[in-house]
Scaffold this active site. Structure first.
Site: not given
Ligand code: DGL
Length: 279
Positions: A18-19, A50-51, A81, A160, A192, A194
């Site tokens: 994941d990011s 990453y989003g 992710c 976070e 997502c 998170h």
């Molecule tokens: N884990 C990313 C996702 O599921 C969210 C966090 C990010 O923007 O990197 O898209």
């Protein structure tokens, strides 16, 4: 593959990436549903989020991570992710010769199964919503479905910061979710990794008539099916002295470790920082 080789392969770990910390919600589900499997987790904590990044950047980062995971001799990879699944999975599928799955198809499939009125909402990062991929997958399987996507960029920093149950998160969630309530969706995909951490806030605002879909559950289920089909399922729990779960990050291992310990029942011993740019 001879029997011995098959045995060696099935004992290899699953790579999950994941990011950052979000993919731990998927790793947690894999730990629960596949207790015999070892996991090597990589969180790109130096380059999160990453989003809000471009397709090119997300593909480049994902390729580097896959190369790193391959040095750890993983037998399969889970792109835990949504943003990376949206932009990089199709490219990675062409490039790697081990099974690789993302989280989006699983979430879309579950939503199609549970919706009663065909109105499905998706909340996710700007990248995932911008890719239109949830809508594409859902409508490929149910042309009648209406899919409404809503980018919720502030959710990731709120999670976070640990503000899972907080008036600030409530207020922002209300602003993001009102338009989904107004169109009468009955199913909402937490698109997502998170977002499962703020599931109760989202659920409270959407109301009990709206079913929340967490793709992590179905992703772990799909992984199990895939390992069985390919004969790669580990048949027994690794013996004493074998590290079941290993964690790597690209920065801030202490912060990652603290976060991971707050959501995994299995206390992580340590997270190791690696230079992902070198892969
Ligand atoms: N884990 C990313 C996702 O599921 C969210 C966090 C990010 O923007 O990197 O898209």
């Amino acid at each position: 593959m001879c029997e011995n080789e098959q045995e060696v392969w099935s004992n290899r770990p699953i790579g999950v990436f994941d990011s950052g910390v979000g993919g731990l919600t998927v790793a947690r589900e894999i730990m629960r549903q596949l207790p015999n499997e070892r996991i090597v987790y990589f969180g790109d904590t130096a380059r999160v989020p990453y989003g809000n990044k471009s397709r090119e950047t997300i593909v480049k980062f994902s390729r580097q991570i896959v190369r790193f995971l391959q040095t750890q001799k993983v037998k399969a990879i889970v792109v835990a992710c949504n943003s990376a699944s949206a932009y990089a999975l199709e490219v990675l599928e062409q490039e790697v010769d081990i099974p690789i799955i993302g989280v989006i198809k699983s979430g879309a499939r579950t939503a199609i199964q549970v919706t009663r009125n065909g109105k499905i909402g998706v909340i996710a990062t700007e990248a995932t919503i911008g890719s239109g991929i949830y809508k594409r997958y859902i409508q490929e399987n149910n042309a009648e479905a209406t899919v409404l996507g809503k980018a919720c960029p502030l959710f990731v920093p709120l999670v976070e910061e640990g503000l899972w149950e907080d008036p600030v998160t409530d207020e922002i969630a209300k602003r993001y979710l009102t338009e989904l309530i107004d169109v009468g969706i009955d199913t909402l995909i937490l698109g997502c990794t998170h977002y499962p951490m703020i599931r109760s806030t989202v659920g409270r605002i959407m109301g009990s008539d709206v079913t929340l879909v967490n793709p992590a559950y179905e992703t772990a289920h799909e992984l199990k099916r895939l390992l069985q089909e390919t004969g790669l399922e580990s048949s027994h729990r690794p013996g004493l002295g074998t590290e079941l779960y290993r964690f790597f990050v690209s920065d801030a291992a202490d912060k990652f470790q603290k976060f991971a310990n707050s959501i995994l029942t299995y206390g992580i011993l340590s997270a190791k920082v690696i230079n992902i740019e070198a892969y």
